[in-house]
Design a protein around this motif. Structure first.
Motif, PDB file in Angstrom:
ATOM      1  N   ALA A   8       6.010  30.816  15.100  1.00  7.74           N
ATOM      2  CA  ALA A   8       6.931  29.689  15.272  1.00  7.74           C
ATOM      3  C   ALA A   8       8.067  30.069  16.209  1.00  7.74           C
ATOM      4  O   ALA A   8       8.569  31.185  16.169  1.00  7.74           O
ATOM      5  N   GLY A   9       8.458  29.144  17.035  1.00  6.93           N
ATOM      6  CA  GLY A   9       9.599  29.362  17.909  1.00  6.93           C
ATOM      7  C   GLY A   9       9.273  30.031  19.229  1.00  6.93           C
ATOM      8  O   GLY A   9      10.182  30.322  19.982  1.00  6.93           O
ATOM      9  N   VAL A  39      10.512  30.288  31.555  1.00  8.19           N
ATOM     10  CA  VAL A  39      10.872  31.574  30.969  1.00  8.19           C
ATOM     11  C   VAL A  39      10.809  31.478  29.450  1.00  8.19           C
ATOM     12  O   VAL A  39      10.923  30.390  28.878  1.00  8.19           O
ATOM     13  N   ASP A  40      10.644  32.637  28.804  1.00  9.15           N
ATOM     14  CA  ASP A  40      10.664  32.675  27.344  1.00  9.15           C
ATOM     15  C   ASP A  40      12.113  32.777  26.869  1.00  9.15           C
ATOM     16  O   ASP A  40      13.048  32.756  27.675  1.00  9.15           O
ATOM     17  N   SER A  41      12.303  32.905  25.570  1.00  8.65           N
ATOM     18  CA  SER A  41      13.659  32.926  25.014  1.00  8.65           C
ATOM     19  C   SER A  41      14.477  34.146  25.442  1.00  8.65           C
ATOM     20  O   SER A  41      15.693  34.138  25.307  1.00  8.65           O
ATOM     21  N   GLY A  42      13.836  35.149  25.972  1.00  4.92           N
ATOM     22  CA  GLY A  42      14.543  36.313  26.488  1.00  4.92           C
ATOM     23  C   GLY A  42      14.810  36.244  27.976  1.00  4.92           C
ATOM     24  O   GLY A  42      15.344  37.180  28.561  1.00  4.92           O
ATOM     25  N   ASN A  73      21.522  27.981  26.422  1.00  5.34           N
ATOM     26  CA  ASN A  73      20.932  27.034  25.480  1.00  5.34           C
ATOM     27  C   ASN A  73      21.420  25.623  25.785  1.00  5.34           C
ATOM     28  O   ASN A  73      21.833  24.867  24.906  1.00  5.34           O
ATOM     29  N   ALA A  74      21.390  25.284  27.068  1.00  3.61           N
ATOM     30  CA  ALA A  74      21.860  23.979  27.523  1.00  3.61           C
ATOM     31  C   ALA A  74      21.201  23.647  28.857  1.00  3.61           C
ATOM     32  O   ALA A  74      20.874  24.543  29.635  1.00  3.61           O
ATOM     33  N   GLY A 112       9.651  24.510  16.912  1.00  6.08           N
ATOM     34  CA  GLY A 112      10.019  24.668  15.513  1.00  6.08           C
ATOM     35  C   GLY A 112      11.511  24.671  15.286  1.00  6.08           C
ATOM     36  O   GLY A 112      12.015  25.382  14.422  1.00  6.08           O
ATOM     37  N   GLY A 113      12.252  23.903  16.110  1.00  2.00           N
ATOM     38  CA  GLY A 113      13.693  23.833  15.971  1.00  2.00           C
ATOM     39  C   GLY A 113      14.451  25.008  16.547  1.00  2.00           C
ATOM     40  O   GLY A 113      15.666  25.092  16.421  1.00  2.00           O
ATOM     41  N   ARG A 114      13.753  25.938  17.191  1.00  2.00           N
ATOM     42  CA  ARG A 114      14.384  27.136  17.768  1.00  2.00           C
ATOM     43  C   ARG A 114      14.234  27.148  19.276  1.00  2.00           C
ATOM     44  O   ARG A 114      13.224  26.672  19.813  1.00  2.00           O
ATOM     45  N   LEU A 115      15.210  27.741  19.943  1.00  2.00           N
ATOM     46  CA  LEU A 115      15.117  27.919  21.388  1.00  2.00           C
ATOM     47  C   LEU A 115      13.934  28.830  21.691  1.00  2.00           C
ATOM     48  O   LEU A 115      13.877  29.965  21.212  1.00  2.00           O
TER      49      LEU A 115
END
Length: 141
Positions: A8-9, A39-42, A73-74, A112-115
């Motif tokens: 998830a996420g 890009v991924d979250s990193g 995150n924007a 899943g509600g996550r960045l």
């Protein structure tokens, strides 16, 4: 071994490729040549595509827009005024070793509600790039 595609996420490669394809199709339908980066979250590059005749700099701008969107995150369109010389975060552009880019076209992606990452589109007018990126994220959901 854990199958990372079901964690998830996270964005999968399939997600990233779908984002690229949708953004490019939206741009093509509007007669705009673009580059698209995901890009991924990193902030690590998952997928990239530059239309054959898109301006070369669009490859760099799309990647920087995606990186900026995930770091903040924007959507980059939402922070343009904050980094102007008289804005409250005017020095943010030089805060990291990796350059940020505050031009519309970078949009965060959530799972899943996550960045989970971000998409960046470059090559059109900023409003167009933002619209193409937003359309891709909407189609993924």
């Amino acid at each position: 071994m854990v199958d990372s595609s079901v964690i998830a996420g996270q964005l999968t490669i399939a997600d990233a490729e779908a984002l690229v394809a949708t953004a490019r199709a939206s741009a093509e339908a509007n007669g705009v040549l673009v580059s698209v980066s995901v890009v991924d979250s990193g902030g690590n590059l998952l997928a990239f595509r530059r239309d054959d005749r898109a301006v070369l700099i669009s490859g760099e701008t799309s990647t920087r827009k995606a990186f900026t969107a995930v770091q903040l995150n924007a959507a980059t369109a939402d922070v343009v005024d904050a980094v102007k010389p008289d804005g409250p975060f005017h020095s943010l552009q030089t805060a990291l070793d990796r350059p940020l880019l505050f031009i519309a076209g970078g949009v965060p992606v959530y799972r899943g509600g996550r960045l989970a990452g971000a998409i960046g589109v470059g090559g059109g007018a900023p409003e167009q790039d933002h619209a193409f990126a937003t359309a891709a994220v909407a189609a993924l959901d």
